[in-house]
Design a protein around this motif. Structure first.
Motif, PDB file in Angstrom:
ATOM      1  N   GLN A 165       0.852  -1.127   0.042  1.00 51.15           N
ATOM      2  CA  GLN A 165       0.131  -0.048   0.005  1.00 51.15           C
ATOM      3  C   GLN A 165       0.710   1.300  -0.074  1.00 51.15           C
ATOM      4  OE1 GLN A 165      -0.362  -2.703   2.069  1.00 51.15           O
ATOM      5  NE2 GLN A 165      -2.332  -2.794   2.800  1.00 51.15           N
ATOM      6  N   TRP A 166       1.718   1.303   0.721  1.00 53.49           N
ATOM      7  CA  TRP A 166       2.952   2.396   0.791  1.00 53.49           C
ATOM      8  C   TRP A 166       3.645   2.357  -0.399  1.00 53.49           C
ATOM      9  CZ3 TRP A 166       3.436   6.609   3.203  1.00 53.49           C
ATOM     10  CH2 TRP A 166       4.421   7.523   3.140  1.00 53.49           C
ATOM     11  N   GLN A 167       4.109   1.518  -1.202  1.00 56.62           N
ATOM     12  CA  GLN A 167       4.710   1.577  -2.414  1.00 56.62           C
ATOM     13  C   GLN A 167       3.659   2.130  -3.424  1.00 56.62           C
ATOM     14  OE1 GLN A 167       7.347  -1.853  -3.668  1.00 56.62           O
ATOM     15  NE2 GLN A 167       7.101  -2.636  -1.581  1.00 56.62           N
ATOM     16  N   ASP A 168       2.761   1.685  -3.365  1.00 50.78           N
ATOM     17  CA  ASP A 168       1.702   2.089  -4.437  1.00 50.78           C
ATOM     18  C   ASP A 168       1.452   3.694  -4.112  1.00 50.78           C
ATOM     19  OD1 ASP A 168       1.370  -0.328  -5.379  1.00 50.78           O
ATOM     20  OD2 ASP A 168      -0.539  -0.658  -4.453  1.00 50.78           O
ATOM     21  N   HIS A 169       1.495   3.988  -2.998  1.00 53.69           N
ATOM     22  CA  HIS A 169       1.101   5.514  -2.751  1.00 53.69           C
ATOM     23  C   HIS A 169       2.352   6.316  -3.219  1.00 53.69           C
ATOM     24  CE1 HIS A 169       0.400   9.310  -0.752  1.00 53.69           C
ATOM     25  NE2 HIS A 169       1.857   9.095  -0.187  1.00 53.69           N
ATOM     26  N   LEU A 223       2.020  11.503   5.770  1.00 52.55           N
ATOM     27  CA  LEU A 223       1.811  11.221   6.915  1.00 52.55           C
ATOM     28  C   LEU A 223       0.521  10.581   7.261  1.00 52.55           C
ATOM     29  CD1 LEU A 223       3.240  14.291   8.712  1.00 52.55           C
ATOM     30  CD2 LEU A 223       4.238  12.167   8.468  1.00 52.55           C
ATOM     31  N   ASP A 224      -0.695  11.206   6.668  1.00 53.42           N
ATOM     32  CA  ASP A 224      -2.195  10.573   6.774  1.00 53.42           C
ATOM     33  C   ASP A 224      -2.202   9.268   6.180  1.00 53.42           C
ATOM     34  OD1 ASP A 224      -2.645  12.894   7.942  1.00 53.42           O
ATOM     35  OD2 ASP A 224      -3.717  13.978   6.084  1.00 53.42           O
ATOM     36  N   VAL A 225      -1.648   8.924   5.016  1.00 49.13           N
ATOM     37  CA  VAL A 225      -1.677   7.621   4.348  1.00 49.13           C
ATOM     38  C   VAL A 225      -1.076   6.801   5.002  1.00 49.13           C
ATOM     39  CG1 VAL A 225      -0.809   6.394   2.368  1.00 49.13           C
ATOM     40  CG2 VAL A 225      -1.669   8.446   1.932  1.00 49.13           C
ATOM     41  N   LEU A 226       0.320   6.941   5.809  1.00 54.51           N
ATOM     42  CA  LEU A 226       1.165   6.146   6.838  1.00 54.51           C
ATOM     43  C   LEU A 226       0.181   5.789   7.759  1.00 54.51           C
ATOM     44  CD1 LEU A 226       3.541   4.578   7.627  1.00 54.51           C
ATOM     45  CD2 LEU A 226       4.210   6.780   8.655  1.00 54.51           C
ATOM     46  N   GLN A 227      -0.762   6.637   8.415  1.00 56.92           N
ATOM     47  CA  GLN A 227      -1.512   6.465   9.591  1.00 56.92           C
ATOM     48  C   GLN A 227      -2.517   5.732   9.429  1.00 56.92           C
ATOM     49  OE1 GLN A 227      -0.845   7.545  12.843  1.00 56.92           O
ATOM     50  NE2 GLN A 227      -2.684   6.563  13.392  1.00 56.92           N
ATOM     51  N   SER A 228      -3.048   5.826   8.111  1.00 54.69           N
ATOM     52  CA  SER A 228      -4.089   4.993   7.735  1.00 54.69           C
ATOM     53  C   SER A 228      -3.823   3.454   7.505  1.00 54.69           C
ATOM     54  CB  SER A 228      -4.806   5.515   6.274  1.00 54.69           C
ATOM     55  OG  SER A 228      -5.842   4.706   5.926  1.00 54.69           O
ATOM     56  N   VAL A 229      -2.691   3.258   6.651  1.00 52.65           N
ATOM     57  CA  VAL A 229      -2.298   1.911   6.534  1.00 52.65           C
ATOM     58  C   VAL A 229      -1.893   1.295   7.902  1.00 52.65           C
ATOM     59  CG1 VAL A 229      -0.678   0.484   5.518  1.00 52.65           C
ATOM     60  CG2 VAL A 229      -1.587   2.326   4.279  1.00 52.65           C
ATOM     61  N   SER A 230      -1.213   1.985   8.725  1.00 50.43           N
ATOM     62  CA  SER A 230      -0.734   1.474  10.220  1.00 50.43           C
ATOM     63  C   SER A 230      -1.953   1.216  10.950  1.00 50.43           C
ATOM     64  CB  SER A 230       0.044   2.362  10.880  1.00 50.43           C
ATOM     65  OG  SER A 230       1.398   3.007  10.111  1.00 50.43           O
ATOM     66  N   LEU A 263       6.552   1.178  11.638  1.00 48.37           N
ATOM     67  CA  LEU A 263       7.726   0.566  11.243  1.00 48.37           C
ATOM     68  C   LEU A 263       7.561  -0.699  10.691  1.00 48.37           C
ATOM     69  CD1 LEU A 263       9.889   1.505  14.326  1.00 48.37           C
ATOM     70  CD2 LEU A 263      10.280   2.438  12.075  1.00 48.37           C
ATOM     71  N   ILE A 264       6.349  -1.446  10.874  1.00 50.36           N
ATOM     72  CA  ILE A 264       5.912  -2.439  10.175  1.00 50.36           C
ATOM     73  C   ILE A 264       5.640  -2.119   8.883  1.00 50.36           C
ATOM     74  CG2 ILE A 264       4.149  -4.460  10.052  1.00 50.36           C
ATOM     75  CD1 ILE A 264       4.135  -4.134  13.202  1.00 50.36           C
ATOM     76  N   VAL A 265       4.918  -0.911   8.783  1.00 54.07           N
ATOM     77  CA  VAL A 265       4.271  -0.675   7.261  1.00 54.07           C
ATOM     78  C   VAL A 265       5.581  -0.424   6.366  1.00 54.07           C
ATOM     79  CG1 VAL A 265       3.016   1.101   6.030  1.00 54.07           C
ATOM     80  CG2 VAL A 265       1.961   0.268   7.997  1.00 54.07           C
ATOM     81  N   LEU A 266       6.501   0.412   6.990  1.00 57.60           N
ATOM     82  CA  LEU A 266       7.672   0.915   6.129  1.00 57.60           C
ATOM     83  C   LEU A 266       8.699  -0.037   5.930  1.00 57.60           C
ATOM     84  CD1 LEU A 266       7.996   4.573   7.814  1.00 57.60           C
ATOM     85  CD2 LEU A 266       6.654   3.817   5.512  1.00 57.60           C
ATOM     86  N   GLY A 267       8.597  -1.246   6.493  1.00 53.39           N
ATOM     87  CA  GLY A 267       9.523  -2.189   6.258  1.00 53.39           C
ATOM     88  C   GLY A 267      10.683  -2.636   6.987  1.00 53.39           C
TER      89      GLY A 267
END
Length: 762
Positions: free
Chosen positions: A7-11, A49-56, A294-298
């Motif tokens: 999800q983060w890579q796509d963003h 930051l909002d996208v990261l928060q949403s995925v996390s 940190l889980i989302v960001l790898g």
């Protein structure tokens, strides 16, 4: 390379696609990491930051009473079926989810102690009980002490030296002795423009000799269920399937059934209060508030941040400066003591990247980052990821103590908006994290360990050990990073997780509480030992394999993978041999290649031909049937599985030589099926066929052959085949000593088997 989640890579990919051409060209032209980070920082917005928060938000990493209740209920179900290991893991998960000082925390601790008691983990401390259950605590404490006293008496009877004759004196814990890290005296650091820094033999190295010992500058555990989140992970643990994040200490990676939880989150856990304390002081104080980010960001982002937090401002400032006179006077590689301020080896006084700084941060900082080799899209992903992480850190609070300076001296800074006590120059933290993120693509080392597959399936007392290699963490090793790659290496690597004295199996009496508590609070560590797997002559380069090995992968595939990830064309011995072009299935088929037109039966009287496509199709059919048979064995369809395996083995023998890897896998599976039945002779007979294939594929001096022969020794021993067992044991001992050293636990089991067999009269 463990990149951020999809999800983060796509963003970030969409963000890159939306940039105008001029901005893309400007970003692509930047070849200095500081400039790349500053540019990414100006492009990172609140939307990121909002996208990261949403995925996390989809990951469960916070304290949660409801989840603690569910974990305890699952533990109760496992306890009722006498699956005490699963019960302990469920209760431990509940301990991690339960808020501090809550009733659920006490109940999970109480239930876990009962499971540990049945698992005979008597020395695991019991605490956190609710007051109305204290009578159970006292009863269980007495039972544990009784068991420990009986165990102590038995050991004293066996070894009178352990007895405490005075009664009042405490038994002294055994000393592990000093442990040294660094390069051994028979190896030295070299440098050449073609190879960069590398290791060569200064003296002849015999097979099995230790070349170096190293410890990671930092490491990060890889979640076993990192692709699952939210309810998916919940359903997985409900079935009793636990990942590495549930079973291992998040600092030293030691396995534990009774972890110490982090006080702030439900994710991190440790084997002892020592590991918990050191992790908190070193990095988790800043990681914990980030939650699931940190889980989302790898894993690589996580490890890069951890390296930077551990290093601190002073070390990074020093690493950015030219080489000091202190480094220029250093001598070639040698064993370093525990101090991280180890001596270094000067190779080229004008270029820091050619120098060796021992296991200090400078060795990590000067690893090549290959910025110019990364594609613009990947470079943008890395930079925006770290810029977003940097902004998240700024929102958490003031900078880490090791970074708490308002101004940095000697650094060319760029003014940005100050926020709290984050000085304008602290972009240097983000730049350092980005540098390490890029370095890790080529320099990260997977930490591997053997996992007992039978124990994993619940067969804890299996008479035959069956194991597989799993990756449990990613790390950066300062000294190990000196070793270049070869598809046919001359070294063997052994990882030790949670190195230190363990209480389980120790001989201390149950009343030695002070010594035991002191040892429990001592943090452990991860270490690696590199041994010569064959004789290495003076001046020969010392190399290890980065992954693509000549025994597992064809030359063309190896070259492609190495070029994609490490940016070099491999010129090792295995890749330059003339016969490399002819490797693969030829020589392992009953048919030989007939000038590119297909395959001709190797028996001259036959004349049967098969096309290349037909051979590939037949091989695929064998693999599918093998997988089906293995699934049948695991679902209690043993008789059907054995019939299928024997039929497939017979059919595949018409086209495959006995040395073909597939024939070896089939023979191994048949041996496992017979061993499950207790038919040791038939099991050993088929495993011997597997040994032939393993030896052909990996070599007569390989650890893979050693592992297979170890299983064969177990089968002969269980079947009472005294002669065959005694003939195999020396071969196993030689290979295990060669690759794992003289202290590995398999050698202890071999010695016990040998002693028992020698007592048997013929």
């Amino acid at each position: 390379m463990d990149l951020p989640c999809v999800q983060w890579q796509d963003h970030v990919t969409q963000k890159w696609a939306g940039l105008d051409l001029e901005l893309k060209e400007r970003f692509t032209s930047l070849l200095d990491i500081d400039d790349v980070f500053k540019c990414a920082l100006t492009l990172t917005t609140q939307d990121d930051l909002d996208v990261l928060q949403s995925v996390s938000a989809g990951y469960l990493v916070q304290k949660d009473t409801e989840q603690a209740v569910k974990c305890r209920e699952r533990g109760n179900s496992s306890f009722k079926t006498k699956d005490y290991t699963a019960a302990a893991l469920h209760y431990s998960q509940g301990v991690c989810f339960a808020p501090q000082s809550s009733e659920q925390l006490s109940l999970c601790y109480a239930n876990r102690s009962a499971a540990l008691y049945h698992l005979q983990h008597y020395q695991s401390w019991i605490f956190g009980y609710p007051s109305h259950l204290l009578h159970k605590l006292e009863e269980r404490r007495i039972q544990c002490c009784n068991h420990l006293s009986a165990s102590q008496k038995g050991k004293e009877d066996h070894n009178p030296a352990l007895k405490n004759h005075k009664g009042q004196e405490k038994v002294k814990a055994p000393s592990d002795g000093p442990f040294t890290f660094g390069i051994g005296p028979k190896a030295a650091v070299g440098f050449s423009p073609e190879k960069g820094r590398h290791l060569v033999a200064a003296e002849r190295l015999a097979a099995g000799e230790v070349i170096l010992n190293d410890r990671p500058y930092s490491c990060v555990l890889i979640p076993g269920m990192e692709d699952l989140k939210g309810k998916g992970a919940e359903l997985d643990t409900e079935r009793g399937v636990f990942g590495t994040e549930h079973r291992r200490c998040h600092r030293c990676l030691a396995e534990t059934l009774h972890p110490v939880p982090c006080d702030g989150c439900s994710y991190s856990r440790y084997c002892s209060t020592g590991c918990q304390r050191e992790a908190w002081e070193e990095h988790h104080h800043w990681e914990c508030p980030l939650g699931a980010d940190l889980i989302v960001l790898g894993v690589m982002s996580h490890l890069a941040l951890r390296v930077t937090l551990k290093a601190g401002l002073k070390n990074i400032q020093m690493a950015r400066k030219p080489i000091s006179n202190q480094h220029r006077k250093s001598k070639p590689g040698h064993f370093n003591r525990e101090s991280s301020d180890s001596s270094s080896c000067q190779i080229n006084q004008s270029d820091p990247s050619t120098s060796y700084y021992g296991d200090s941060y400078s060795s990590v900082f000067h690893l090549l980052h290959h910025l110019n080799h990364h594609s613009p899209g990947l470079r943008f992903l890395c930079a925006v990821t770290i810029a977003t992480l940097y902004l998240k850190l700024r929102k958490i609070g003031p900078p880490p103590a090791s970074w708490a300076l308002s101004r940095l001296t000697g650094v060319n800074s760029q003014s940005t908006e100050e926020e709290g006590s984050w000085g304008s120059e602290l972009w240097l933290l983000g730049s350092a994290v980005l540098r390490h993120f890029l370095q890790l693509r080529c320099n990260a080392q997977a930490i591997l360990t053997l996992q007992d597959t039978e124990k994993e399936k619940g067969a804890a007392n299996s008479p035959v050990q069956s194991s597989r290699e799993i990756c449990i963490a990613t790390a950066i090793f300062p000294t190990l990073s000196l070793l270049n790659h070869s598809c046919y290496p001359n070294t063997s690597l052994v990882f030790n997780t949670g190195t230190g004295t363990h209480l389980s199996g120790s001989y201390w009496a149950p009343d030695v509480t002070e010594s035991r508590a002191e040892r429990r609070s001592t943090a452990r560590r991860v270490t690696i030992t590199v041994r010569a797997s064959k004789n290495i002559t003076v001046g020969q380069e010392i190399v290890h394999c980065y992954g693509p090995h000549s025994s597992r992968m064809a030359s063309q595939e190896r070259q492609r993978l190495l070029q994609e990830q490490y940016y070099f064309l491999c010129q090792c011995e295995a890749c330059t041999l003339a016969q490399e072009e002819a490797e693969g299935t030829e020589g392992q088929l009953q048919h030989t290649e007939d000038r590119g037109t297909g395959f001709l039966c190797s028996q001259s009287s036959c004349g049967h031909r098969m096309s290349s496509s037909e051979v590939s199709h037949r091989l695929q059919e064998v693999r599918v049937k093998l997988e089906k048979a293995v699934d049948l064995m695991e679902t209690e369809g043993l008789s059907n599985a054995l019939r299928l395996l024997k039929r497939v083995y017979s059919q595949s023998g018409l086209i495959l030589a006995e040395t073909h890897p597939l024939q070896g896998e089939l023979a191994d599976a048949i041996a496992r099926a017979y061993a499950t039945r207790g038919d040791w002779n038939n099991a050993a007979s088929h495993l011997e066929r597997s040994v032939i294939a393993i030896g052909s594929q990996y070599g007569e001096d390989s650890i893979e052959l050693g592992q297979q022969l170890f299983k064969l020794a177990q089968l002969h021993f269980n079947g009472g085949a005294r002669g065959p067992a005694l003939s195999v044991i020396p071969k196993v001992r030689r290979l295990l000593c060669l690759h794992r050293g003289p202290c590995c636990h398999e050698l202890q089991e071999l010695q016990a088997m040998e002693n028992c067999l020698k007592k048997i009269t013929i």
